[in-house]
Scaffold this motif. Sequence first.
Motif, PDB file in Angstrom:
ATOM      1  N   GLY A  20      73.752 -25.640 -32.107  1.00 37.08           N
ATOM      2  CA  GLY A  20      73.982 -24.491 -31.224  1.00 37.08           C
ATOM      3  C   GLY A  20      73.901 -23.155 -31.948  1.00 37.08           C
ATOM      4  O   GLY A  20      73.768 -22.112 -31.316  1.00 37.08           O
ATOM      5  N   SER A  21      73.963 -23.188 -33.290  1.00 37.06           N
ATOM      6  CA  SER A  21      73.903 -21.939 -34.061  1.00 37.06           C
ATOM      7  C   SER A  21      72.488 -21.375 -34.115  1.00 37.06           C
ATOM      8  O   SER A  21      72.307 -20.203 -34.458  1.00 37.06           O
ATOM      9  N   LEU A  22      71.489 -22.193 -33.793  1.00 41.82           N
ATOM     10  CA  LEU A  22      70.104 -21.698 -33.845  1.00 41.82           C
ATOM     11  C   LEU A  22      69.829 -20.766 -32.660  1.00 41.82           C
ATOM     12  O   LEU A  22      70.393 -20.934 -31.584  1.00 41.82           O
ATOM     13  N   LEU A  23      68.927 -19.811 -32.891  1.00 41.86           N
ATOM     14  CA  LEU A  23      68.648 -18.779 -31.888  1.00 41.86           C
ATOM     15  C   LEU A  23      67.704 -19.308 -30.806  1.00 41.86           C
ATOM     16  O   LEU A  23      66.578 -19.735 -31.098  1.00 41.86           O
ATOM     17  N   SER A  24      68.166 -19.278 -29.557  1.00 41.44           N
ATOM     18  CA  SER A  24      67.325 -19.687 -28.437  1.00 41.44           C
ATOM     19  C   SER A  24      66.348 -18.565 -28.111  1.00 41.44           C
ATOM     20  O   SER A  24      66.733 -17.398 -28.010  1.00 41.44           O
ATOM     21  N   ARG A  25      65.093 -18.897 -27.949  1.00 38.20           N
ATOM     22  CA  ARG A  25      64.084 -17.873 -27.667  1.00 38.20           C
ATOM     23  C   ARG A  25      64.284 -17.288 -26.271  1.00 38.20           C
ATOM     24  O   ARG A  25      64.484 -18.036 -25.310  1.00 38.20           O
ATOM     25  N   PRO A  26      64.206 -15.964 -26.135  1.00 40.16           N
ATOM     26  CA  PRO A  26      64.280 -15.361 -24.803  1.00 40.16           C
ATOM     27  C   PRO A  26      62.934 -15.491 -24.098  1.00 40.16           C
ATOM     28  O   PRO A  26      61.939 -15.852 -24.724  1.00 40.16           O
ATOM     29  N   GLY A 234      63.247 -24.488 -12.209  1.00 37.58           N
ATOM     30  CA  GLY A 234      64.298 -24.558 -13.219  1.00 37.58           C
ATOM     31  C   GLY A 234      64.558 -23.203 -13.832  1.00 37.58           C
ATOM     32  O   GLY A 234      64.230 -22.171 -13.244  1.00 37.58           O
ATOM     33  N   ALA A 235      65.152 -23.214 -15.019  1.00 38.15           N
ATOM     34  CA  ALA A 235      65.493 -21.987 -15.729  1.00 38.15           C
ATOM     35  C   ALA A 235      65.087 -22.155 -17.182  1.00 38.15           C
ATOM     36  O   ALA A 235      65.245 -23.236 -17.755  1.00 38.15           O
ATOM     37  N   VAL A 236      64.545 -21.083 -17.773  1.00 38.20           N
ATOM     38  CA  VAL A 236      64.025 -21.184 -19.137  1.00 38.20           C
ATOM     39  C   VAL A 236      64.521 -20.036 -20.005  1.00 38.20           C
ATOM     40  O   VAL A 236      64.841 -18.948 -19.507  1.00 38.20           O
ATOM     41  N   GLY A 237      64.590 -20.303 -21.311  1.00 38.16           N
ATOM     42  CA  GLY A 237      64.895 -19.273 -22.295  1.00 38.16           C
ATOM     43  C   GLY A 237      66.376 -18.973 -22.392  1.00 38.16           C
ATOM     44  O   GLY A 237      67.204 -19.500 -21.644  1.00 38.16           O
ATOM     45  N   ALA A 238      66.694 -18.090 -23.368  1.00 35.75           N
ATOM     46  CA  ALA A 238      68.086 -17.751 -23.656  1.00 35.75           C
ATOM     47  C   ALA A 238      68.782 -17.154 -22.432  1.00 35.75           C
ATOM     48  O   ALA A 238      69.978 -17.364 -22.230  1.00 35.75           O
ATOM     49  N   GLY A 239      68.040 -16.411 -21.604  1.00 39.43           N
ATOM     50  CA  GLY A 239      68.643 -15.763 -20.438  1.00 39.43           C
ATOM     51  C   GLY A 239      68.558 -16.583 -19.164  1.00 39.43           C
ATOM     52  O   GLY A 239      68.897 -16.091 -18.087  1.00 39.43           O
ATOM     53  N   ASN A 240      68.088 -17.835 -19.269  1.00 40.31           N
ATOM     54  CA  ASN A 240      67.954 -18.708 -18.097  1.00 40.31           C
ATOM     55  C   ASN A 240      67.171 -18.046 -16.963  1.00 40.31           C
ATOM     56  O   ASN A 240      67.636 -17.967 -15.825  1.00 40.31           O
ATOM     57  N   ALA A 241      65.960 -17.575 -17.274  1.00 39.97           N
ATOM     58  CA  ALA A 241      65.096 -16.976 -16.256  1.00 39.97           C
ATOM     59  C   ALA A 241      64.627 -18.059 -15.291  1.00 39.97           C
ATOM     60  O   ALA A 241      64.224 -19.146 -15.718  1.00 39.97           O
ATOM     61  N   LEU A 242      64.680 -17.773 -13.995  1.00 38.43           N
ATOM     62  CA  LEU A 242      64.303 -18.764 -12.987  1.00 38.43           C
ATOM     63  C   LEU A 242      62.790 -18.861 -12.884  1.00 38.43           C
ATOM     64  O   LEU A 242      62.094 -17.841 -12.840  1.00 38.43           O
ATOM     65  N   VAL A 243      62.285 -20.084 -12.850  1.00 44.52           N
ATOM     66  CA  VAL A 243      60.839 -20.302 -12.746  1.00 44.52           C
ATOM     67  C   VAL A 243      60.561 -21.409 -11.740  1.00 44.52           C
ATOM     68  O   VAL A 243      61.374 -22.311 -11.537  1.00 44.52           O
ATOM     69  N   ILE A 244      59.382 -21.301 -11.114  1.00 42.84           N
ATOM     70  CA  ILE A 244      58.967 -22.306 -10.132  1.00 42.84           C
ATOM     71  C   ILE A 244      57.528 -22.737 -10.421  1.00 42.84           C
ATOM     72  O   ILE A 244      56.840 -22.136 -11.253  1.00 42.84           O
ATOM     73  N   VAL A 256      64.674 -22.068 -31.001  1.00 41.48           N
ATOM     74  CA  VAL A 256      64.874 -23.187 -30.076  1.00 41.48           C
ATOM     75  C   VAL A 256      64.333 -22.805 -28.699  1.00 41.48           C
ATOM     76  O   VAL A 256      64.471 -21.662 -28.257  1.00 41.48           O
ATOM     77  N   LEU A 257      63.694 -23.776 -28.022  1.00 44.79           N
ATOM     78  CA  LEU A 257      63.283 -23.584 -26.629  1.00 44.79           C
ATOM     79  C   LEU A 257      64.296 -24.288 -25.734  1.00 44.79           C
ATOM     80  O   LEU A 257      64.638 -25.450 -25.971  1.00 44.79           O
ATOM     81  N   THR A 258      64.764 -23.566 -24.728  1.00 42.35           N
ATOM     82  CA  THR A 258      65.741 -24.125 -23.796  1.00 42.35           C
ATOM     83  C   THR A 258      65.131 -24.173 -22.400  1.00 42.35           C
ATOM     84  O   THR A 258      64.627 -23.165 -21.913  1.00 42.35           O
TER      85      THR A 258
END
Length: 327
Positions: A20-26, A234-244, A256-258
Amino acid sequence: MPAVTPARWVDLPRITDPPGSLLSRPVARIATAPALLEGAGFPVRRPWPSREIGFREADPFLLLDHLGAVEYAPGEAKGAPWHPHRGFETVTYMMDGAMEHRDSQGGGGVIRDGDTQWMTAGAGILHDEMPTGELVQTGGRFHGIQLWVNLPKQLKFAPPRYQGLAGDRITLLASAAADSLVRLIAGEIGGYRGPGLTWTPITVIHASLEAGARLRLAWPEAFNALAYILSGAGAVGAGNALVIEGQGVLFGPGQVLTISAATQLGGPTHRLEILILGGQPIREPIASYGPFVMNTHADIVQAFDDYQAGRMGIIPATEVSPGAGEA
Ligand code: MN
């Protein structure tokens, strides 16, 4: 969407969840792919190149076409008849239906249900990309992608190379909680490798996430990172941007990719189907015209001369008039 989808994911090798310490990409940009017709008139959605995600951002990828998904009526399926390429690679991955490929070097085969064809056009090749005769005749579901991968200057004249990656050779992995399936087509993730041979460092993944699943992937910092939603939301990136479905994503820098699937999903699989890809950017000038991708305008002029003179190969004689001689 059959692709290659085992019934049980708990038995697959698991990808360790990154710390969890790794930086999630925005998320840097989201591109809603415009719909257009390609080849002889088949429908595609193209998230890049686009206004939001250009050659510079997608580098080393040049283009992504989402083929379908469509349900063809009998006689309706179309493809891309004989045409040349030079200076890059075409990667065709079929999730549903079947595509038949032939090239001027005698290569070819049927790409179906989870197979990938990785073709290095290099110095030049002619090929023919068509739905199988059976699909044209009877109609049916057709769903795939074609990705164009750039080659650096010193590889643009590499000898053409053809990799037929059968679906059963794809590396299948599960997330730590086994609620995501990761199909590794090329590149490396968590110490596992996909079967595709690439000229420059690239990772290409098709992942399926169960509703509510969250997938975290360690990603090389030197790579760019892109995604495309094949179906679901779903949602992607550090800010949980919504995508369809139909949206391309460019991630910013990080480790990290989330990716999270929506908690309620319909569609053919009731999952989030997502393409995740990235690579080491080439950072070279791009001169692109139609089927040729080179470094300068003079290279493009040369490509047209070489094509017209038959120096990229010629259409095999048996293929010039398909159906000739039939009553
Ligand atoms: Mn082509």
